[in-house]
Design an enzyme around this catalytic site. Sequence first.
Site, short mmCIF file in Angstrom:
data_model
loop_
_atom_site.label_atom_id
_atom_site.label_comp_id
_atom_site.label_asym_id
_atom_site.label_seq_id
_atom_site.Cartn_x
_atom_site.Cartn_y
_atom_site.Cartn_z
N CYS A 11 0.58 -1.34 0.31
CA CYS A 11 -0.30 -0.37 0.55
C CYS A 11 0.67 1.15 -0.07
CB CYS A 11 -0.95 -0.02 1.19
SG CYS A 11 -2.17 1.24 1.28
N HIS A 20 -9.36 -3.81 -1.88
CA HIS A 20 -7.87 -3.20 -0.61
C HIS A 20 -8.66 -1.31 -1.08
CE1 HIS A 20 -3.89 -2.25 0.21
NE2 HIS A 20 -3.99 -0.99 -0.56
N GLU A 21 -8.66 -1.47 -2.18
CA GLU A 21 -9.28 0.46 -2.28
C GLU A 21 -10.47 0.03 -1.56
OE1 GLU A 21 -6.59 2.42 -3.01
OE2 GLU A 21 -5.74 1.13 -4.15
N HIS A 34 -10.28 0.91 2.43
CA HIS A 34 -9.51 1.97 2.48
C HIS A 34 -11.09 3.57 2.85
CE1 HIS A 34 -5.50 2.24 2.21
NE2 HIS A 34 -5.41 1.67 0.49
#
Length: 174
Positions: A101, A143-144, A147
């Site tokens: 990341c 993954h995003e 966030h």
Amino acid sequence: MSETMTIIKLGNPVLRQESQVIENIKDEKMQLLIDELLTTVITANGVGIAAPQIAQSYRLFIVASRPNARYPHAPEMQPTAMINPRIIAHSEEIVKDWEGCLSVPGIRGLVPRYQSITVEYSDRFGNLQQQELTGFVARIFQHEYDHLDGLVFLDRVENTQDLISEEEYQKIVK
């Protein structure tokens, strides 16, 4: 070309906040934010970046898979802004693979993710899109997406034995 923004690092409280829904996608400020994210992800050699990573707590990220030094085997795709994204379905199959990341430099982790997902998001023009993503691109999306909910990949690693340095990862991937 838009300005490259500073990527905040783990420890900055914005990375742990739940992001807010974008009400007016066509707003000039939002369009500029999309351009800044596109420029920043390319400059940083990333394959994705979320608005919280540049200290903007909005439900927006870029998926920009392409081979680079950090991910030499990544598939090529057009960088895509995904606004107010949702995962609407996923496979039963879960696959563990290495992730890093831009906000957590120097560390990689083996992270379990769904192999395939069906997603819905608005594009930068406000049009609702639906897509099935698989493999590495599905991993980037997940993954995003994390966030946007205040999570980083370290929160998904099942065991500290699944963490390595970027230097050791580069020896594996070459």
